[in-house]
Scaffold this motif. Structure first.
Motif, short mmCIF file in Angstrom:
data_model
loop_
_atom_site.label_atom_id
_atom_site.label_comp_id
_atom_site.label_asym_id
_atom_site.label_seq_id
_atom_site.Cartn_x
_atom_site.Cartn_y
_atom_site.Cartn_z
N UNK A 190 -5.10 2.56 6.34
CA UNK A 190 -5.95 1.76 5.48
C UNK A 190 -5.25 1.39 4.18
N UNK A 191 -6.03 0.95 3.19
CA UNK A 191 -5.45 0.54 1.91
C UNK A 191 -5.01 1.78 1.12
N UNK A 192 -3.71 1.77 0.73
CA UNK A 192 -3.13 2.88 0.00
C UNK A 192 -2.21 2.34 -1.10
N UNK A 193 -1.84 3.24 -2.03
CA UNK A 193 -0.91 2.86 -3.10
C UNK A 193 0.52 3.03 -2.61
N UNK A 194 1.32 1.97 -2.75
CA UNK A 194 2.71 2.04 -2.34
C UNK A 194 3.49 2.96 -3.29
N UNK A 195 4.28 3.92 -2.77
CA UNK A 195 4.97 4.86 -3.66
C UNK A 195 6.09 4.22 -4.48
N UNK A 196 6.57 3.06 -4.07
CA UNK A 196 7.68 2.42 -4.77
C UNK A 196 7.20 1.33 -5.72
N UNK A 197 6.27 0.49 -5.29
CA UNK A 197 5.79 -0.62 -6.13
C UNK A 197 4.52 -0.27 -6.90
N UNK A 198 3.86 0.81 -6.49
CA UNK A 198 2.62 1.26 -7.12
C UNK A 198 1.47 0.24 -7.02
N UNK A 199 1.54 -0.64 -6.04
CA UNK A 199 0.45 -1.59 -5.81
C UNK A 199 -0.24 -1.23 -4.48
N UNK A 200 -1.49 -1.69 -4.36
CA UNK A 200 -2.23 -1.39 -3.12
C UNK A 200 -1.73 -2.28 -1.99
N UNK A 201 -1.47 -1.67 -0.88
CA UNK A 201 -1.08 -2.40 0.33
C UNK A 201 -1.63 -1.66 1.54
N UNK A 202 -1.69 -2.38 2.62
CA UNK A 202 -2.29 -1.77 3.81
C UNK A 202 -1.28 -0.86 4.49
N UNK A 203 -1.69 0.38 4.72
CA UNK A 203 -0.85 1.37 5.38
C UNK A 203 -1.27 1.44 6.85
N UNK A 204 -0.35 1.04 7.76
CA UNK A 204 -0.71 0.86 9.17
C UNK A 204 -0.55 2.12 10.02
N UNK A 205 -0.25 3.23 9.40
CA UNK A 205 -0.09 4.45 10.19
C UNK A 205 -0.68 5.64 9.49
N UNK A 206 -0.26 6.84 9.94
CA UNK A 206 -0.67 8.09 9.30
C UNK A 206 0.58 8.87 8.95
#
Length: 325
Positions: A190-206
Motif C-alpha cells: 500500500x501507500x508508504x513513505x519512501x526511505x530515500x525520497x521521503x515522499x509517499x509512494x505505492x509499495x507493491x510488496x511486503x
C-alpha cells in the motif's frame, strides 16, 4: 357282402326278403352327416368357450408367457431402484463434486438428451405385452445414457481434482521467511513513505526484516524464471512461476540457492536475505503477481498461520510507515 334280412309273412306262411328303399337309405346318410356336423360344431363352441380346455403345448406357452411377464416386472422394479441410486449420484455430482471444483452442473436436459420426439420403439408395438416390453427397453436406454454422462462427468472430476491438487500445491500459501514471533513484518502493501525520497509512494510488496543470510523458502511449487540482478532496484532477486497466472518475487538477496529453469517445491530453500539493490537495510522484499498484476501478499499466508496470527500480521501490514526499499 351285406347281410340279407327276412321277415315272416303270416298270410303266405313263408319268409320274405326285406327290400330297403333307396330314398330311405339316402335320408339316413344325410341325417347322420348333419348330426355329426352339429355334434362337431357344438364341441368346437364348447372348446372355445371353456378356457380350462388347453392342449399341453398351449399350457407350456402360457406358462412361458406368464414367466416372461413376471421377469419383465421384476426387471422394471430393479431398474426403478437403480434410477433412484443414479439420481442420488447425479445430485451429489452437481451439488457437491462439481460445485467444489468450480465446474458447471450438468443440466437434466443434457443427461436425458436424445429421448424426445422420435419413436424408436415402433418395432415393439402391436403385441399383447408391447407396453411392458417398450417400458423396459426405454428404461434400459435411459439408464445407459445417464450412466455414460455420469461416467464422463466423474472422469472430468478426477481431472479437476488432480488439477486442484496441483493448484493447491503451487499457489504461494506460506510466508517466505520463518516468522515464529510475527515480528519480522516491517512494511506492508500500500501507500508508504519512501526511505530515500521521503515522499509517499505505492509499495507493491511486503518487507520482512531479517539478518543477512537468513534462509528464504519457496511458498509454493513452481519453476524459477529468473535468478539475477538485472532488474532495476531489486538487486539480486528471484522470480518463481507457480503456474495458473501466479508469479512470486524475492528481492535484495545476499545470494541464491537456485538457478533459472530449476523446479522447486513448497518449503525448498531458494536463497538468503541481503540488502542488494535499492535497499536501506537487510530485509526481504516479497511480491506476488497474478496475471501480470501485483496483488497483496497478505492474502496468501493461510498455509502456516492460525486465524489469530493472521489477524496480527494483517494489522501490522496495514500500518502506514516507512518501507525499506
Amino acid at each position: 357282402m351285406s347281410k340279407v334280412k327276412y321277415y315272416y309273412d303270416s298270410e303266405t306262411l313263408s319268409y320274405k326278403k326285406i327290400e330297403r328303399k333307396k330314398g330311405r337309405k339316402l335320408g339316413f346318410i344325410i341325417l347322420s352327416t348333419v348330426s355329426a356336423f352339429l355334434a362337431g360344431f357344438i364341441l368346437l363352441v364348447i372348446y372355445l368357450n371353456i378356457p380350462q380346455l388347453e392342449t399341453p403345448k398351449e399350457k407350456a406357452l402360457k406358462r412361458e408367457l406368464e414367466n416372461m411377464k413376471l421377469q419383465y416386472g421384476m426387471l422394471n422394479r430393479k431398474m426403478d431402484q437403480v434410477q433412484e441410486v443414479l439420481a442420488n449420484v447425479e445430485d451429489r455430482d452437481n451439488n457437491i463434486y462439481r460445485l467444489y471444483f468450480e465446474a458447471n452442473p450438468i443440466p437434466e436436459e443434457q443427461r436425458l438428451a436424445g429421448f424426445g420426439g422420435v419413436n424408436r420403439y415402433r418395432n415393439l408395438e402391436g403385441y399383447d405385452n408391447s407396453k411392458l416390453i417398450i417400458e423396459s427397453h426405454k428404461k434400459i436406454d435411459m439408464l445407459t445414457k445417464r450412466v455414460v454422462v455420469q461416467s464422463r462427468s466423474l472422469d472430468e472430476i478426477v481431472h479437476l481434482a488432480e488439477d486442484k491438487e496441483q493448484f493447491l500445491a503451487s499457489i504461494p500459501a506460506i510466508m517466505p521467511v520463518k516468522n515464529e514471533n510475527l515480528k519480522r513484518m516491517a512494511s506492508g502493501y500500500g501507500w508508504r513513505t519512501d526511505p530515500f525520497t521521503k515522499v509517499r509512494k505505492f509499495h507493491y510488496g511486503m518487507d520482512f526484516t531479517a539478518p543477512r543470510g537468513t534462509p528464504i523458502y519457496a511458498p509454493g511449487d513452481g519453476t524459477v524464471d529468473r535468478a539475477d540482478n538485472r532488474s532495476s532496484g531489486y538487486g539480486r532477486h528471484i522470480r518463481i512461476n507457480h503456474g495458473y497466472g501466479y508469479v512470486s518475487l524475492y528481492a535484495h538477496l545476499y545470494k541464491y540457492n537456485v538457478k533459472a529453469g530449476q523446479k522447486v517445491k513448497r518449503g525448498d530453500l531458494i536463497g538468503f536475505v541481503g540488502s542488494t539493490g535499492r535497499s536501506q537495510a537487510p530485509h526481504l522484499h516479497y511480491e506476488i503477481f497474478k496475471d501480470d498484476e501485483r496483488i497483496n501478499p497478505i492474502n496468501f499466508y493461510y498455509g502456516n498461520l492460525s486465524p489469530a496470527e493472521y489477524d496480527e500480521i494483517l494489522q501490522q501490514s496495514q500500518q502506514e510507515n516507512q518501507s525499506l526499499d
